[in-house]
Design a protein around this motif. Structure first.
Motif, PDB file in Angstrom:
ATOM      1  N   ASP A 131      32.172  33.202 -43.843  1.00 38.37           N
ATOM      2  CA  ASP A 131      32.441  31.972 -43.095  1.00 38.37           C
ATOM      3  C   ASP A 131      32.023  32.080 -41.625  1.00 38.37           C
ATOM      4  O   ASP A 131      32.200  31.142 -40.854  1.00 38.37           O
ATOM      5  N   LYS A 188      36.424  39.182 -39.216  1.00 33.66           N
ATOM      6  CA  LYS A 188      37.532  39.521 -40.113  1.00 33.66           C
ATOM      7  C   LYS A 188      38.191  40.842 -39.740  1.00 33.66           C
ATOM      8  O   LYS A 188      39.334  41.094 -40.094  1.00 33.66           O
ATOM      9  N   LYS A 197      33.312  34.100 -39.385  1.00 25.80           N
ATOM     10  CA  LYS A 197      34.409  34.519 -38.516  1.00 25.80           C
ATOM     11  C   LYS A 197      34.590  36.038 -38.571  1.00 25.80           C
ATOM     12  O   LYS A 197      34.362  36.660 -39.609  1.00 25.80           O
ATOM     13  N   GLU A 225      37.170  33.085 -29.226  1.00 24.64           N
ATOM     14  CA  GLU A 225      36.719  33.902 -30.334  1.00 24.64           C
ATOM     15  C   GLU A 225      35.216  34.115 -30.192  1.00 24.64           C
ATOM     16  O   GLU A 225      34.503  33.267 -29.669  1.00 24.64           O
TER      17      GLU A 225
END
Length: 135
Positions: free
Chosen positions: A108, A112, A110, A16
């Motif tokens: 957060d 999305k 991350k 990621e």
């Protein structure tokens, strides 16, 4: 390309995207929409118009918007935050220079949402897990 070769050699696979250092200032506070607007078509213009029409919604939904174009990062809300365009493109695995794309990073840290197509503010807010207003 070098990164993917290293991942293959090291056996880690594709990971990621890492949160770029310049986005750490938003952690826990704001969602950040990065629009890569180098495309030589009308998608960046259409996306910009959609975002500007719904600027108040973006502010209410706590979404900061930055446009990456010409090697620079420009804030839609003129907040003076300084972001590194090259770092953002690299760390968020953004599109190649000359291509359109957008990446939404949540509070957060991350990713999305990732798209190479124009998105409505409603779709962007939904991806950020912000409830839509009931009218």
């Amino acid at each position: 390309m070098l990164r993917s070769i290293l991942h293959e050699i090291m056996g880690t696979g594709v990971q990621e995207a890492h949160l770029p250092r310049s986005l750490e200032q938003f952690l826990g506070e704001k969602n950040v929409l990065i629009v890569f607007a180098d495309a030589e078509d009308d998608r960046p213009i259409v996306q910009d118009e959609l975002l500007r029409k719904s600027q108040m919604r973006l502010i209410e939904d706590n979404i900061d918007v930055f446009t990456i174009a010409g090697g620079g990062a420009f804030s839609m809300f003129e907040d003076g935050k300084d972001l590194d365009a090259d770092e953002l493109r690299d760390e968020l695995q953004g599109p190649q220079s000359g291509e359109f794309g957008l990446v939404l990073v949540g509070t957060d840290g991350k990713v999305k949402l990732r798209s190479s197509q124009v998105m409505s503010v409603e779709e962007i807010s939904r991806a950020a897990d912000i409830p839509s207003p009931h009218h």
